[in-house]
Design a protein around this motif. Sequence first.
Motif, PDB file in Angstrom:
ATOM      1  N   ALA A  90       3.882   9.413   3.509  1.00  0.00           N
ATOM      2  CA  ALA A  90       4.812  10.153   1.734  1.00  0.00           C
ATOM      3  C   ALA A  90       4.202   8.508   0.972  1.00  0.00           C
ATOM      4  N   ASP A  91       3.772   7.908   1.274  1.00  0.00           N
ATOM      5  CA  ASP A  91       3.041   6.090   0.782  1.00  0.00           C
ATOM      6  C   ASP A  91       1.889   6.833  -0.285  1.00  0.00           C
ATOM      7  N   GLY A  92       1.708   7.031  -1.454  1.00  0.00           N
ATOM      8  CA  GLY A  92       0.456   7.541  -2.415  1.00  0.00           C
ATOM      9  C   GLY A  92       0.265   8.828  -2.545  1.00  0.00           C
ATOM     10  N   SER A  93       1.352   9.642  -2.093  1.00  0.00           N
ATOM     11  CA  SER A  93       1.076  10.948  -2.118  1.00  0.00           C
ATOM     12  C   SER A  93       1.084  11.026  -3.721  1.00  0.00           C
ATOM     13  N   THR A  94       0.298  11.835  -4.426  1.00  0.00           N
ATOM     14  CA  THR A  94       0.175  11.950  -6.029  1.00  0.00           C
ATOM     15  C   THR A  94       0.007  13.742  -6.057  1.00  0.00           C
ATOM     16  N   ALA A  95       0.274  13.309  -7.410  1.00  0.00           N
ATOM     17  CA  ALA A  95      -0.269  14.924  -8.120  1.00  0.00           C
ATOM     18  C   ALA A  95      -0.888  15.343  -8.576  1.00  0.00           C
ATOM     19  N   LYS A  96      -1.836  15.160  -7.919  1.00  0.00           N
ATOM     20  CA  LYS A  96      -3.320  15.633  -7.592  1.00  0.00           C
ATOM     21  C   LYS A  96      -3.635  15.980  -6.172  1.00  0.00           C
ATOM     22  N   ALA A  97      -3.012  14.649  -5.005  1.00  0.00           N
ATOM     23  CA  ALA A  97      -3.051  15.577  -3.718  1.00  0.00           C
ATOM     24  C   ALA A  97      -1.439  14.708  -3.059  1.00  0.00           C
ATOM     25  N   PRO A  98      -1.204  15.294  -3.469  1.00  0.00           N
ATOM     26  CA  PRO A  98       0.598  16.202  -2.852  1.00  0.00           C
ATOM     27  C   PRO A  98       0.489  16.034  -1.887  1.00  0.00           C
ATOM     28  N   ASN A  99       0.926  14.469  -0.400  1.00  0.00           N
ATOM     29  CA  ASN A  99       1.507  15.515   1.086  1.00  0.00           C
ATOM     30  C   ASN A  99       2.550  15.760   0.974  1.00  0.00           C
ATOM     31  N   GLU A 100       2.100  16.809   2.721  1.00  0.00           N
ATOM     32  CA  GLU A 100       3.214  18.083   2.651  1.00  0.00           C
ATOM     33  C   GLU A 100       4.611  17.222   3.818  1.00  0.00           C
ATOM     34  N   ASN A 101       4.226  16.614   4.124  1.00  0.00           N
ATOM     35  CA  ASN A 101       4.740  15.647   5.931  1.00  0.00           C
ATOM     36  C   ASN A 101       5.784  15.033   5.647  1.00  0.00           C
ATOM     37  N   LEU A 102       6.060  14.243   4.085  1.00  0.00           N
ATOM     38  CA  LEU A 102       7.244  14.237   4.320  1.00  0.00           C
ATOM     39  C   LEU A 102       8.334  15.293   4.012  1.00  0.00           C
ATOM     40  N   GLY A 103       7.849  15.791   3.062  1.00  0.00           N
ATOM     41  CA  GLY A 103       8.450  17.626   2.874  1.00  0.00           C
ATOM     42  C   GLY A 103       8.605  18.273   3.799  1.00  0.00           C
ATOM     43  N   ARG A 104       7.935  18.459   4.434  1.00  0.00           N
ATOM     44  CA  ARG A 104       8.414  19.732   5.333  1.00  0.00           C
ATOM     45  C   ARG A 104       9.155  18.906   6.365  1.00  0.00           C
ATOM     46  N   GLU A 105       9.142  17.636   7.489  1.00  0.00           N
ATOM     47  CA  GLU A 105      10.128  17.330   8.332  1.00  0.00           C
ATOM     48  C   GLU A 105      11.480  17.059   6.960  1.00  0.00           C
ATOM     49  N   PHE A 106      11.341  16.706   6.403  1.00  0.00           N
ATOM     50  CA  PHE A 106      12.525  16.274   5.715  1.00  0.00           C
ATOM     51  C   PHE A 106      13.533  17.512   5.499  1.00  0.00           C
ATOM     52  N   MET A 107      12.943  18.781   5.738  1.00  0.00           N
ATOM     53  CA  MET A 107      14.100  20.214   5.322  1.00  0.00           C
ATOM     54  C   MET A 107      13.459  20.561   6.812  1.00  0.00           C
ATOM     55  N   GLU A 108      12.280  20.370   7.984  1.00  0.00           N
ATOM     56  CA  GLU A 108      13.058  20.999   9.023  1.00  0.00           C
ATOM     57  C   GLU A 108      14.268  20.110   9.877  1.00  0.00           C
ATOM     58  N   LEU A 109      13.451  19.154   9.821  1.00  0.00           N
ATOM     59  CA  LEU A 109      14.270  18.173  11.151  1.00  0.00           C
ATOM     60  C   LEU A 109      15.395  17.098  10.883  1.00  0.00           C
TER      61      LEU A 109
END
Length: 371
Positions: A90-109
């Motif tokens: 998630a460090d450095g996730s920007t509007a131009k390049a949003p990283n989905e890892n944190l959002g996915r794991e936050f919801m799933e796990l």
Amino acid sequence: MRKHYRQVLRAQRKELTLWWLERMVATAQPWTEKRTLLWHNHWATSIQKVKSGAAMLQQNETLRRLGGGDFRTLARAMVVDPALMVWLDADGSTAKAPNENLGREFMELFVLGVGNYSETDVRQAAAALTGWTLDRHANPWKPVFRAARHAKGPETVVGRTADFTARSLVDHLVALPASHAHVAGRMWGALVSNENKPSASALARLVKAYGTERDTTALFRALFTDAAFADPANVLVKQPVEYVVGSLRALGVRPRDLPEKQRAALLLHTLTGLGQVPFAPDSVGGWPAGAAWLTTSAAQARIGFAQTLVRHADLGEIEKTAAKDRAELLARTLGVGEWGAATRGVLTAAARDPMRITALALTAPEHLVLR
């Protein structure tokens, strides 16, 4: 320089792990450390990728400080926790390049569970979490929000449309009924039974105790007082950390009192052999559970641990107890309700040797489970 860096990281990991193990053994409030380990497995984060002992210690202290209160407060802290941010990119996730890892794991796990969100929700949540980065010059690292790198809303996430911030996204997700059931179910699996799922009525009781305040202490109390907690049909295999720490506490052995080289061999090598080293879970899903711990290689590691531990323990009480009563004394010492017939036979045969009977008791099946 790379070699020195790796050496420093290994030293940090060793120091941090031994510090926590010492704390677990020495504490007068074992539930606090047990709860912290439980949340460490829930918000699984590994130093192998984070590569900062200070960041892992900061997360550990957050889990300990907030792990008995409102789950929303804990989730708010964890979504911008520096170690978790690095672990999930998630460090450095920007509007131009949003990283989905944190959002996915936050919801799933962490918050909702599988089946309670869509892929669109993941992308929208990723956009809501953009803009957060780390100040790595601070010690420990600090999360920093940079508005210019944040995606402009609104976003629609699990049925709600808003110009989400990380905080308001957390508040929305933890308020959902699916979140309440997910958190209660995860704690049931960790504390009651990994094999037997809660009945609809039991889950309803847990969710009611958790309540709209998301009171984790009330949830834990409801778990411990539920009839299923004491049901002999619900058996949990002790995690390696629970097994090692529990054995040390039972025999009164403090890690700090062991010679340094033997301390690492007895604790770190044992936990590595058993498959669970604090601060280094296998994946974002945490460590396995149940019979996964009962392997042939793990049995060999436990035997070696038991044989070494008894050489450092004060066995005075066992030595002055009559041989015929030593099995019962060890059952009380280790918190075993009753030895099975096969185990009792083995212990009786070894009862004249205090070290041997104690080592055998430490590796007995009855000591490997929580009933």
